[in-house]
Write a protein that holds these residues in place. Structure first.
Motif, PDB file in Angstrom:
ATOM      1  N   ARG A   6      -0.932   7.540  -3.105  1.00 23.35           N
ATOM      2  CA  ARG A   6      -1.385   7.562  -4.496  1.00 23.35           C
ATOM      3  C   ARG A   6      -0.368   8.200  -5.448  1.00 23.35           C
ATOM      4  NH1 ARG A   6      -6.218   6.579  -6.113  1.00 23.35           N
ATOM      5  NH2 ARG A   6      -6.732   6.987  -8.263  1.00 23.35           N
ATOM      6  N   GLY A   7       0.268   9.269  -5.043  1.00 20.87           N
ATOM      7  CA  GLY A   7       1.218   9.962  -5.904  1.00 20.87           C
ATOM      8  C   GLY A   7       2.462   9.150  -6.229  1.00 20.87           C
ATOM      9  N   PHE A   8       2.721   8.075  -5.471  1.00 18.38           N
ATOM     10  CA  PHE A   8       3.889   7.230  -5.713  1.00 18.38           C
ATOM     11  C   PHE A   8       3.526   5.903  -6.376  1.00 18.38           C
ATOM     12  CE2 PHE A   8       5.267   9.954  -2.219  1.00 18.38           C
ATOM     13  CZ  PHE A   8       6.472  10.413  -2.722  1.00 18.38           C
ATOM     14  N   ALA A   9       2.236   5.657  -6.606  1.00 24.66           N
ATOM     15  CA  ALA A   9       1.786   4.350  -7.102  1.00 24.66           C
ATOM     16  C   ALA A   9       2.392   3.990  -8.454  1.00 24.66           C
ATOM     17  CB  ALA A   9       0.265   4.310  -7.169  1.00 24.66           C
ATOM     18  N   GLU A  10       2.375   4.910  -9.382  1.00 23.55           N
ATOM     19  CA  GLU A  10       2.888   4.602 -10.714  1.00 23.55           C
ATOM     20  C   GLU A  10       4.394   4.349 -10.684  1.00 23.55           C
ATOM     21  OE1 GLU A  10       2.555   6.217 -15.302  1.00 23.55           O
ATOM     22  OE2 GLU A  10       1.651   7.377 -13.701  1.00 23.55           O
ATOM     23  N   SER A  11       5.116   5.127  -9.889  1.00 24.88           N
ATOM     24  CA  SER A  11       6.558   4.928  -9.772  1.00 24.88           C
ATOM     25  C   SER A  11       6.868   3.570  -9.131  1.00 24.88           C
ATOM     26  CB  SER A  11       7.171   6.058  -8.938  1.00 24.88           C
ATOM     27  OG  SER A  11       8.560   5.903  -8.829  1.00 24.88           O
ATOM     28  N   LEU A  12       6.121   3.214  -8.080  1.00 20.53           N
ATOM     29  CA  LEU A  12       6.304   1.906  -7.450  1.00 20.53           C
ATOM     30  C   LEU A  12       5.999   0.804  -8.455  1.00 20.53           C
ATOM     31  CD1 LEU A  12       6.779   0.066  -4.982  1.00 20.53           C
ATOM     32  CD2 LEU A  12       4.322   0.275  -4.502  1.00 20.53           C
ATOM     33  N   TRP A  13       4.912   0.957  -9.194  1.00 19.68           N
ATOM     34  CA  TRP A  13       4.533  -0.042 -10.190  1.00 19.68           C
ATOM     35  C   TRP A  13       5.663  -0.254 -11.207  1.00 19.68           C
ATOM     36  CZ3 TRP A  13       0.551  -3.352 -10.524  1.00 19.68           C
ATOM     37  CH2 TRP A  13       0.367  -4.011 -11.739  1.00 19.68           C
ATOM     38  N   ASP A  14       6.202   0.842 -11.732  1.00 24.31           N
ATOM     39  CA  ASP A  14       7.290   0.735 -12.707  1.00 24.31           C
ATOM     40  C   ASP A  14       8.497   0.029 -12.106  1.00 24.31           C
ATOM     41  OD1 ASP A  14       5.695   2.057 -14.550  1.00 24.31           O
ATOM     42  OD2 ASP A  14       6.690   4.000 -14.279  1.00 24.31           O
ATOM     43  N   ASP A  15       8.825   0.347 -10.854  1.00 23.77           N
ATOM     44  CA  ASP A  15       9.947  -0.321 -10.179  1.00 23.77           C
ATOM     45  C   ASP A  15       9.685  -1.819 -10.023  1.00 23.77           C
ATOM     46  OD1 ASP A  15      11.259   2.093  -9.983  1.00 23.77           O
ATOM     47  OD2 ASP A  15      10.886   2.355  -7.819  1.00 23.77           O
ATOM     48  N   LEU A  16       8.462  -2.178  -9.624  1.00 23.81           N
ATOM     49  CA  LEU A  16       8.126  -3.599  -9.443  1.00 23.81           C
ATOM     50  C   LEU A  16       8.195  -4.370 -10.762  1.00 23.81           C
ATOM     51  CD1 LEU A  16       5.165  -3.255  -6.925  1.00 23.81           C
ATOM     52  CD2 LEU A  16       7.457  -4.153  -6.420  1.00 23.81           C
ATOM     53  N   VAL A  17       7.737  -3.748 -11.830  1.00 21.13           N
ATOM     54  CA  VAL A  17       7.812  -4.396 -13.145  1.00 21.13           C
ATOM     55  C   VAL A  17       9.274  -4.623 -13.505  1.00 21.13           C
ATOM     56  CG1 VAL A  17       7.411  -4.079 -15.631  1.00 21.13           C
ATOM     57  CG2 VAL A  17       5.582  -3.605 -13.989  1.00 21.13           C
ATOM     58  N   ARG A  18      10.121  -3.617 -13.326  1.00 21.27           N
ATOM     59  CA  ARG A  18      11.552  -3.788 -13.638  1.00 21.27           C
ATOM     60  C   ARG A  18      12.184  -4.874 -12.781  1.00 21.27           C
ATOM     61  NH1 ARG A  18      11.334   1.610 -14.800  1.00 21.27           N
ATOM     62  NH2 ARG A  18      11.679   2.339 -12.699  1.00 21.27           N
ATOM     63  N   MET A  19      11.849  -4.898 -11.482  1.00 21.06           N
ATOM     64  CA  MET A  19      12.421  -5.900 -10.588  1.00 21.06           C
ATOM     65  C   MET A  19      11.928  -7.310 -10.930  1.00 21.06           C
ATOM     66  SD  MET A  19      12.586  -3.860  -6.890  1.00 21.06           S
ATOM     67  CE  MET A  19      10.893  -4.129  -6.515  1.00 21.06           C
ATOM     68  N   SER A  20      10.758  -7.424 -11.577  1.00 22.45           N
ATOM     69  CA  SER A  20      10.175  -8.729 -11.914  1.00 22.45           C
ATOM     70  C   SER A  20      10.629  -9.280 -13.244  1.00 22.45           C
ATOM     71  CB  SER A  20       8.643  -8.602 -11.943  1.00 22.45           C
ATOM     72  OG  SER A  20       8.149  -8.181 -10.707  1.00 22.45           O
ATOM     73  N   ARG A  21      11.170  -8.444 -14.099  1.00 22.20           N
ATOM     74  CA  ARG A  21      11.509  -8.883 -15.468  1.00 22.20           C
ATOM     75  C   ARG A  21      12.464 -10.067 -15.502  1.00 22.20           C
ATOM     76  NH1 ARG A  21       8.972  -5.786 -19.037  1.00 22.20           N
ATOM     77  NH2 ARG A  21       8.755  -3.572 -18.601  1.00 22.20           N
ATOM     78  N   GLU A  22      13.341 -10.175 -14.540  1.00 26.43           N
ATOM     79  CA  GLU A  22      14.279 -11.294 -14.486  1.00 26.43           C
ATOM     80  C   GLU A  22      13.543 -12.633 -14.464  1.00 26.43           C
ATOM     81  OE1 GLU A  22      17.348 -13.252 -11.233  1.00 26.43           O
ATOM     82  OE2 GLU A  22      16.834 -11.143 -11.054  1.00 26.43           O
ATOM     83  N   PHE A  23      12.347 -12.662 -13.917  1.00 23.02           N
ATOM     84  CA  PHE A  23      11.616 -13.909 -13.766  1.00 23.02           C
ATOM     85  C   PHE A  23      10.595 -14.121 -14.872  1.00 23.02           C
ATOM     86  CE2 PHE A  23      12.833 -12.122  -9.658  1.00 23.02           C
ATOM     87  CZ  PHE A  23      13.775 -13.066  -9.303  1.00 23.02           C
ATOM     88  N   ALA A  24      10.664 -13.297 -15.932  1.00 25.63           N
ATOM     89  CA  ALA A  24       9.733 -13.438 -17.068  1.00 25.63           C
ATOM     90  C   ALA A  24      10.199 -14.500 -18.033  1.00 25.63           C
ATOM     91  CB  ALA A  24       9.602 -12.103 -17.776  1.00 25.63           C
ATOM     92  N   MET A  71       0.871  -1.180   0.000  1.00 29.27           N
ATOM     93  CA  MET A  71       0.000   0.000   0.000  1.00 29.27           C
ATOM     94  C   MET A  71       0.904   1.223   0.000  1.00 29.27           C
ATOM     95  SD  MET A  71      -3.245   0.930   2.449  1.00 29.27           S
ATOM     96  CE  MET A  71      -2.431   0.319   3.898  1.00 29.27           C
ATOM     97  N   VAL A  72       0.594   2.153  -0.894  1.00 28.44           N
ATOM     98  CA  VAL A  72       1.470   3.301  -1.107  1.00 28.44           C
ATOM     99  C   VAL A  72       0.610   4.551  -1.275  1.00 28.44           C
ATOM    100  CG1 VAL A  72       1.546   2.907  -3.603  1.00 28.44           C
ATOM    101  CG2 VAL A  72       3.429   4.078  -2.526  1.00 28.44           C
TER     102      VAL A  72
END
Length: 175
Positions: free
Chosen positions: A157-175, A154-155
């Motif tokens: 609201r103003g940081f949600a998109e930035s957190l989302w982008d970070d999580l996607v980048r951190m997850s790419r290794e497992f794609a 839970m974050v």
């Protein structure tokens, strides 16, 4: 005075899934987030909160000493909020944070590995139902273990998109 209409736009609106279900990111419904601030001389409000429909055990999350979040997928009406606030008036203050906080769900077999890239919390030691305030990268988040393979962040609201982008980048290794 001109007529106008408020348009709700979700802070995050698309899911991300890696192969073989190793990691799935999903924006969670923007339902209710109520902050409960216990009064120093009041009784523990958690017992009283259990009387309200929709406040299941996983819906009440610790946020620090004498502080909790009530989280749910559906919005709370004004009348429901007022009834809860009146019932808790001697024990706690309630603050509706529903408009200002966004929840993101992570599921899968590699979520601990993903989050280890961005937070110092030892997620193997966070039991189901436990919460922690921490950083993911530079963003402050409230993290809750929902299941062995599911975590909610839970974050603000103003940081949600930035957190989302970070999580996607951190997850790419497992794609």
């Amino acid at each position: 005075m001109a007529d106008f209409q408020l348009i709700h736009r979700p802070a995050v609106h698309e899911a991300f899934a890696s192969s073989a279900g190793a990691v799935t990111l999903q924006p969670l419904p923007e339902g209710r987030v109520i902050q409960v601030l216990g009064k120093p001389d009041g009784d523990d409000p958690r017992q009283i909160l259990g009387e309200f429909a929709g406040v299941e055990p996983h819906g009440l999350r610790s946020a620090g000493p004498g502080q909790w979040f009530i989280v749910g997928d559906s919005p709370m009406t004004h009348d429901e909020f007022q009834a809860m606030a009146a019932k808790l008036a001697q024990h706690a203050f309630l603050v509706d944070q529903s408009h200002g906080r966004v929840r993101v769900g992570l599921k899968g077999t590699r979520i601990v590995d993903v989050l280890a890239k961005g937070t110092g919390v030892d997620l193997d030691r966070v039991a189901v139902g436990e919460s922690a305030m921490t950083l993911v990268g530079h963003i402050s988040v409230h993290l809750t273990r929902l299941a062995p393979d599911a975590i909610e962040l839970m974050v603000l609201r103003g940081f949600a998109e930035s957190l989302w982008d970070d999580l996607v980048r951190m997850s790419r290794e497992f794609a």
